[in-house]
Write an enzyme that holds these catalytic residues in place. Sequence first.
Site, PDB file in Angstrom:
ATOM      1  N   ARG B   9       0.832  -1.204   0.000  1.00 54.22           N
ATOM      2  CA  ARG B   9       0.000   0.000   0.000  1.00 54.22           C
ATOM      3  C   ARG B   9       0.867   1.254   0.000  1.00 54.22           C
ATOM      4  O   ARG B   9       0.493   2.292  -0.547  1.00 54.22           O
ATOM      5  CB  ARG B   9      -0.880   0.044   1.258  1.00 54.22           C
ATOM      6  CG  ARG B   9      -2.090  -0.828   1.165  1.00 54.22           C
ATOM      7  CD  ARG B   9      -3.022  -0.608   2.348  1.00 54.22           C
ATOM      8  NE  ARG B   9      -3.844  -1.792   2.487  1.00 54.22           N
ATOM      9  CZ  ARG B   9      -3.578  -2.791   3.310  1.00 54.22           C
ATOM     10  NH1 ARG B   9      -2.545  -2.732   4.123  1.00 54.22           N
ATOM     11  NH2 ARG B   9      -4.348  -3.851   3.322  1.00 54.22           N
ATOM     12  N   GLU B  22       5.913 -19.543   1.451  1.00 61.21           N
ATOM     13  CA  GLU B  22       5.038 -20.287   2.369  1.00 61.21           C
ATOM     14  C   GLU B  22       5.271 -21.767   2.136  1.00 61.21           C
ATOM     15  O   GLU B  22       5.108 -22.256   1.020  1.00 61.21           O
ATOM     16  CB  GLU B  22       3.576 -19.910   2.100  1.00 61.21           C
ATOM     17  CG  GLU B  22       2.535 -20.844   2.696  1.00 61.21           C
ATOM     18  CD  GLU B  22       2.672 -21.037   4.201  1.00 61.21           C
ATOM     19  OE1 GLU B  22       2.821 -20.034   4.917  1.00 61.21           O
ATOM     20  OE2 GLU B  22       2.652 -22.210   4.646  1.00 61.21           O
ATOM     21  N   SER B  28      -3.055 -17.266   4.438  1.00 66.40           N
ATOM     22  CA  SER B  28      -4.156 -16.468   4.992  1.00 66.40           C
ATOM     23  C   SER B  28      -5.335 -17.295   5.445  1.00 66.40           C
ATOM     24  O   SER B  28      -6.482 -16.971   5.165  1.00 66.40           O
ATOM     25  CB  SER B  28      -4.654 -15.445   3.953  1.00 66.40           C
ATOM     26  OG  SER B  28      -3.794 -14.359   3.872  1.00 66.40           O
ATOM     27  N   CYS B  32      -7.848 -20.224  13.859  1.00 66.15           N
ATOM     28  CA  CYS B  32      -8.857 -20.209  14.928  1.00 66.15           C
ATOM     29  C   CYS B  32     -10.167 -20.837  14.491  1.00 66.15           C
ATOM     30  O   CYS B  32     -11.005 -21.180  15.324  1.00 66.15           O
ATOM     31  CB  CYS B  32      -9.149 -18.771  15.359  1.00 66.15           C
ATOM     32  SG  CYS B  32      -7.678 -17.852  15.775  1.00 66.15           S
ATOM     33  N   ASP B 268       3.231 -15.083  15.762  1.00 74.13           N
ATOM     34  CA  ASP B 268       3.485 -16.038  16.842  1.00 74.13           C
ATOM     35  C   ASP B 268       4.965 -16.344  17.056  1.00 74.13           C
ATOM     36  O   ASP B 268       5.344 -16.852  18.116  1.00 74.13           O
ATOM     37  CB  ASP B 268       2.754 -17.362  16.570  1.00 74.13           C
ATOM     38  CG  ASP B 268       1.237 -17.220  16.605  1.00 74.13           C
ATOM     39  OD1 ASP B 268       0.747 -16.090  16.808  1.00 74.13           O
ATOM     40  OD2 ASP B 268       0.552 -18.236  16.411  1.00 74.13           O
ATOM     41  N   ASN B 290      -1.729 -10.084  13.154  1.00 72.27           N
ATOM     42  CA  ASN B 290      -2.152  -9.186  12.081  1.00 72.27           C
ATOM     43  C   ASN B 290      -1.627  -7.770  12.298  1.00 72.27           C
ATOM     44  O   ASN B 290      -1.112  -7.136  11.382  1.00 72.27           O
ATOM     45  CB  ASN B 290      -3.679  -9.151  12.019  1.00 72.27           C
ATOM     46  CG  ASN B 290      -4.258 -10.257  11.155  1.00 72.27           C
ATOM     47  OD1 ASN B 290      -4.323 -10.130   9.946  1.00 72.27           O
ATOM     48  ND2 ASN B 290      -4.643 -11.354  11.778  1.00 72.27           N
ATOM     49  N   TYR B 411     -28.082   0.621  27.859  1.00 72.18           N
ATOM     50  CA  TYR B 411     -29.049  -0.185  28.608  1.00 72.18           C
ATOM     51  C   TYR B 411     -30.315  -0.360  27.783  1.00 72.18           C
ATOM     52  O   TYR B 411     -30.875   0.603  27.274  1.00 72.18           O
ATOM     53  CB  TYR B 411     -29.414   0.486  29.931  1.00 72.18           C
ATOM     54  CG  TYR B 411     -30.724  -0.006  30.501  1.00 72.18           C
ATOM     55  CD1 TYR B 411     -30.909  -1.361  30.778  1.00 72.18           C
ATOM     56  CD2 TYR B 411     -31.787   0.868  30.721  1.00 72.18           C
ATOM     57  CE1 TYR B 411     -32.122  -1.823  31.268  1.00 72.18           C
ATOM     58  CE2 TYR B 411     -32.999   0.408  31.215  1.00 72.18           C
ATOM     59  CZ  TYR B 411     -33.170  -0.932  31.481  1.00 72.18           C
ATOM     60  OH  TYR B 411     -34.359  -1.393  31.952  1.00 72.18           O
ATOM     61  N   ARG B 427     -18.170  -0.525  40.044  1.00 72.40           N
ATOM     62  CA  ARG B 427     -18.642   0.198  41.224  1.00 72.40           C
ATOM     63  C   ARG B 427     -18.205  -0.510  42.502  1.00 72.40           C
ATOM     64  O   ARG B 427     -17.728   0.132  43.444  1.00 72.40           O
ATOM     65  CB  ARG B 427     -20.157   0.314  41.174  1.00 72.40           C
ATOM     66  CG  ARG B 427     -20.713   0.939  42.434  1.00 72.40           C
ATOM     67  CD  ARG B 427     -22.201   1.087  42.341  1.00 72.40           C
ATOM     68  NE  ARG B 427     -22.555   2.032  41.305  1.00 72.40           N
ATOM     69  CZ  ARG B 427     -23.709   2.034  40.675  1.00 72.40           C
ATOM     70  NH1 ARG B 427     -24.603   1.098  40.943  1.00 72.40           N
ATOM     71  NH2 ARG B 427     -23.976   2.943  39.770  1.00 72.40           N
TER      72      ARG B 427
END
Lengths: 435, 435
Positions: B9, B22, B28, B32, B268, B290, B411, B427
Amino acid sequence: MSAAAQARRLQPAGELDIVVLEQGPKISYSACGIPYWIGGQVSDPDRLLARTPADFAEQDIAVRTGTRAEGIDLAVGEVVAAGGERIGYDSLVVATGGRPFRPPVPGLDADGVHGVHRLADGADIRAAIAAGAERAVVLGGGYIGLEMAEVLQARGLEVTVVLADPLPMAQLDADMGQRVCAAMCGMGIDVQSDQPVREIEVGPEGAVRAVRTDAAAYDADLVVLGLGMGPETTLAREAGLQLGSTGAIDVAHTQRSRSHPEVLAAGDCAQTFHRITGEAIHVALGTHANKQGRVAGSVIGGRPARFAGVLGTAMTKVGDLEVARTGLCTTQAEEGGYDFRTEVIESSTRAGYYPGAAPIAVKIITEAGSGLLLGAQVVGGPGSGKRIDVFATAIWAGLTAEELAGSDLSYAPPFSPTYDPVVVAARVASRIEQG
Amino acid sequence: MSAAAQARRLQPAGELDIVVLEQGPKISYSACGIPYWIGGQVSDPDRLLARTPADFAEQDIAVRTGTRAEGIDLAVGEVVAAGGERIGYDSLVVATGGRPFRPPVPGLDADGVHGVHRLADGADIRAAIAAGAERAVVLGGGYIGLEMAEVLQARGLEVTVVLADPLPMAQLDADMGQRVCAAMCGMGIDVQSDQPVREIEVGPEGAVRAVRTDAAAYDADLVVLGLGMGPETTLAREAGLQLGSTGAIDVAHTQRSRSHPEVLAAGDCAQTFHRITGEAIHVALGTHANKQGRVAGSVIGGRPARFAGVLGTAMTKVGDLEVARTGLCTTQAEEGGYDFRTEVIESSTRAGYYPGAAPIAVKIITEAGSGLLLGAQVVGGPGSGKRIDVFATAIWAGLTAEELAGSDLSYAPPFSPTYDPVVVAARVASRIEQG
């Protein structure tokens, strides 16, 4: 009741007498839950009651329901109850709440026209449905309007929402409100925009028959007022308490009234201030009411406390669509004279491959130059809405979009994409390139 | 890939050649997501692929899959690929990732013992299930362990989780881990604690037969390694890059390696630092990978960037129970020498009267005296987990518990009690009385 409870925590019964006057039959009820009682999600209205007079009696707080305060004699420090009884005070908390806005049109007192404010309103609307109401018109498209449209449709009524504004959820920017409008239409709710109501047409027996605007008349045997809440200040005004620019009781951050410091006010009847702009605003919402009551109780109990302001955070849903906002919207940023910019991103509530992933749109408003977060709006599927709390916290803390973009938010495929939509929005707003 | 994309970019193809090596067949992919592919929530593994080499080719990024980097010649600035090809570089990003911890016990190479790291692992486990595996032992009770226990049980296997620790989710305090353990047992998952694995028993045909600890042997025809991930640093170490105290590649906040600034590392394989303590840590998580990759790409592309650190925010679920944590847990706060205190509150995910309201427990760790938020843990029903992001944001911003308690969170009855559990916890921690 928050004020009473907090004052009692700080001062035992021997030190402080506490008397609560409530004109209605119940205390501590969740007005926000009334739509869901009407909708049947809540079967027993007693479940909307957080606490009872007996609970408070255990704390030596005397709650007198069915006792209407009819006057305040500020000069001598007495409240005049119905029947003429005079009750003296050293400190007084005015917590008269709000009242639904009522458009100034003929027919509003017809049978079948209801607010959604007191438990009795809920009972009346439930009775109307049980009696066979088939067509409802909801006036207004704010939180209550959306919730009532959803629950009435779920109960089998045909629902038309009549708006004076161009879009529902006027607290959102138009592009976000458009998403809400589209979802409502997709659910089969008839949304009629840009049509201030002109008349409630009443049938020969005194019951509502239709809602008329300049464009049309919409048949209805049930009309619900969802036009928002104003402050209920009759008692305060007649007593001579000073009201603020919003029409609500003018109070300091301690909740003491400006004109009479021995009188405090909290909740929907009291004016408050915006955390970002510092300006006076009126927001009728239970969270603020509770916190302000607690501040008032602390002050009376002798512990210094200050209300910290509001961001205007709010949330609701219509069907599966969750809607939330915090901080300044575009209109507010313009009115506040901010140099700002807005960004909208579209993402997914979960990892795109995980079942139930739904679209979410996030709009973010930042101050140009500084990058300070000013506001955010979220509209999307299940799991979207509560993400507003991250923005509310970031704005509360004075973070920039870039700081929020760098923060360490949680990730797991059932709950978010690798980059949470909050982070994506913050990153785009901070002009860090995407990818 | 994040580094490559970000560098491109900032620098067009004429200015910067970018080559990615790779060793595997794919790039990519969401590691997970592999448990959920095994569980069947994701039917097509291609859905785990965020981008393909063809996508990157459009940006003039040459991705060479199936090409293993076998050496780095730091002296001349060349990578040695399989087959002896030498590829020169001006800047090199080492992103060799992590590898599952493997306990040093006999039998670990038996058929039927699998990590959950690469797509091939997912394919192998799916094949084992399809071939009739009936009893699974999961080694370890961290995120992957929990997720695998859930999905294997959902696929019909009997599941035993064998832990060296007293409780699953060692990143939580014991009282919170106990809630997770109870929920797992309630689901019918057999949790065997305090039992380091001693041997994988192997049958006559070379396939796993049982997992043996000091206490017992647990029959298994499938064993899953869920013991966490360490840094994969073989390439870096053999090249002579300096490793840090965690065993991962030692990098500055720019992701430049300490020993060879022209070599960067991200993900990692790289060491990072804790936002609160400043100490070196190793956290194997896609979000950090990332972001670090993006920082590395920015630096290479000529735009200054710094990684801002991690709080250790993490989240998962087992069945309907959501589990999340951020910041310091009690053990970490003790090790860090903090004077701190902890509070646990129990609340509800929604207004108590709203259908689907589920219990939620929030534990909060604050610095004594200052009240600064140091950490939080959340365990509860649907809607609980993402609340950790509010704490993560508040800690990131340096808020005190009292400041968070005063903040303006959303809320609405379908989404929270009047006081969100986050506010209640803050609190209580700030010692403002409840009520």
